[in-house]
Design an enzyme around this catalytic site. Structure first.
Site, short mmCIF file in Angstrom:
data_model
loop_
_atom_site.label_atom_id
_atom_site.label_comp_id
_atom_site.label_asym_id
_atom_site.label_seq_id
_atom_site.Cartn_x
_atom_site.Cartn_y
_atom_site.Cartn_z
N ASP A 41 0.84 -1.21 0.00
CA ASP A 41 0.00 0.00 0.00
C ASP A 41 0.87 1.26 0.00
O ASP A 41 0.36 2.37 -0.01
CB ASP A 41 -1.01 0.00 1.16
N SER A 42 2.21 1.06 -0.07
CA SER A 42 3.11 2.18 -0.40
C SER A 42 2.72 2.75 -1.76
O SER A 42 3.15 3.84 -2.13
CB SER A 42 4.57 1.70 -0.40
N ASP A 80 -1.14 -6.16 -0.05
CA ASP A 80 -1.43 -5.52 1.23
C ASP A 80 -2.92 -5.30 1.41
O ASP A 80 -3.61 -4.85 0.48
CB ASP A 80 -0.76 -4.13 1.27
N LYS A 110 -1.18 -9.29 3.21
CA LYS A 110 -0.34 -8.82 4.31
C LYS A 110 -1.12 -7.78 5.10
O LYS A 110 -1.90 -7.01 4.51
CB LYS A 110 0.96 -8.21 3.78
N GLU A 112 -0.79 -5.10 8.81
CA GLU A 112 0.12 -4.54 9.81
C GLU A 112 -0.45 -4.72 11.22
O GLU A 112 -1.65 -4.54 11.45
CB GLU A 112 0.31 -3.04 9.54
N GLU A 180 9.85 -3.93 9.88
CA GLU A 180 10.18 -2.65 9.24
C GLU A 180 10.80 -1.68 10.25
O GLU A 180 10.24 -1.43 11.33
CB GLU A 180 8.92 -2.01 8.62
O1 KIV Z 1 3.57 -1.08 1.52
C1 KIV Z 1 4.72 -1.53 1.40
O2 KIV Z 1 5.41 -1.33 0.40
C2 KIV Z 1 5.24 -2.32 2.50
C3 KIV Z 1 6.70 -2.66 2.48
C4 KIV Z 1 7.49 -1.46 2.83
C5 KIV Z 1 7.02 -3.81 3.34
O3 KIV Z 1 4.53 -2.67 3.39
#
Ligand code: KIV
Length: 273
Positions: A41-42, A80, A110, A112, A180
């Site tokens: 989600d970056s 994510d 994924k 968090e 992270e």
């Molecule tokens: O969103 C993302 O790119 C991430 C990575 C930095 C692990 O969660």
């Protein structure tokens, strides 16, 4: 050839993971032979221009996840779960995870955090056959509550929380955990405590694998140079130079040339005249 979860877990370490957000990104990552691709989600920061990941929606992740899958059909793909899609209860989280898996073709999701509520979600998803990657340390979705985008695990309380969180995620069923922005020695300790692979970003060399945001790695996203990233190319600068050269050639009529143009027979043209 796509690695299975047991193969990822027993593979020769370190594992290599990169983010991708579109078809060419997936294609390049697969051709480069990475072990796993993350549709992170970056996306919100490096592709959509937000100043955090919080505005990213489920629809955004699905739209981009599908494109990455089309480019990388044979690589283990993690997508994510964006902010808010797994925080309102186990049933909502299940529904949203199923949507991601069904609509993108991802192999895993994924999320968090390692609060009691999130551990319940991980437990429920994994019991129902949805593989989950956990994520502790700096968690960008809730960075404001963590005091900003800064390293975690440096004091007693934060280090303990991070270690316990990672252990709890493995117990809840996560098949891998992202670490992270935590001290390298803490990441090494966590890696030793877990049986599932740890994937580090800004967590030192002692993890079982590493992940980088591709737009940082390639120099496409040119914000402030992040301590946790390394730039292997300057594609942002190359893109600007190439576009500027194109603009100059259009203005000077150097482009297009005959090679870029189609021809027609004289008699066809004469008739039009
Ligand atoms: O969103 C993302 O790119 C991430 C990575 C930095 C692990 O969660």
């Amino acid at each position: 050839m796509k690695l299975s979860i047991p193969e990822l877990q027993s593979a020769e370490k370190p594992l290599v993971m990169v983010t991708a957000y579109d078809y060419p990104g997936g294609k390049h990552a697969e051709a480069a032979g990475v072990d796993m691709i993350l549709v992170g989600d970056s996306l919100g920061n490096v592709v959509l221009g937000y100043d955090s990941t919080a505005p990213v929606t489920l629809a955004d992740m699905i739209h981009h996840g599908r494109a990455v899958r089309r480019g990388a059909p044979n690589t283990f793909l993690v997508v994510d779960m964006p902010f808010g899609t797994y925080h309102t209860g186990v049933t909502d989280a299940m529904r949203n995870a199923v949507k991601i898996i069904q609509e993108t073709g991802a192999d895993a999701v994924k999320m968090e955090g390692a609060t009691t509520e999130i551990l319940q979600v991980v437990d429920n998803l994994t019991r129902n056959g949805i593989p989950v990657v956990g994520h502790v340390g700096l968690m960008p979705q809730t960075a404001t509550a963590q005091g900003g985008l800064r390293a975690q695990g440096k004091d007693d309380e934060s280090a303990r929380l991070t270690l316990d969180g990672a252990v709890a995620l493995e117990r809840a069923g996560a098949f891998s955990v992202v670490l992270e922005a935590i001290p390298a020695r803490l990441a090494k300790l966590i890696t030793e405590r877990l049986t599932v692979p740890t994937i580090g970003i800004g967590a030192g060399v002692g993890c079982d694998g590493q992940v980088l945001v591709t737009h940082d790695l390639l120099g496409i996203y040119e914000g402030e140079q992040k301590k946790i990233a390394k730039r292997y190319a300057e594609l942002g600068r190359q893109a600007r130079e190439a576009i500027a050269q194109y603009a100059a050639e259009v203005r000077s009529r150097e482009f297009p040339t005959r090679e870029n143009s189609f021809v027609m027979k004289d008699d066809v043209l004469d008739k039009l005249y």
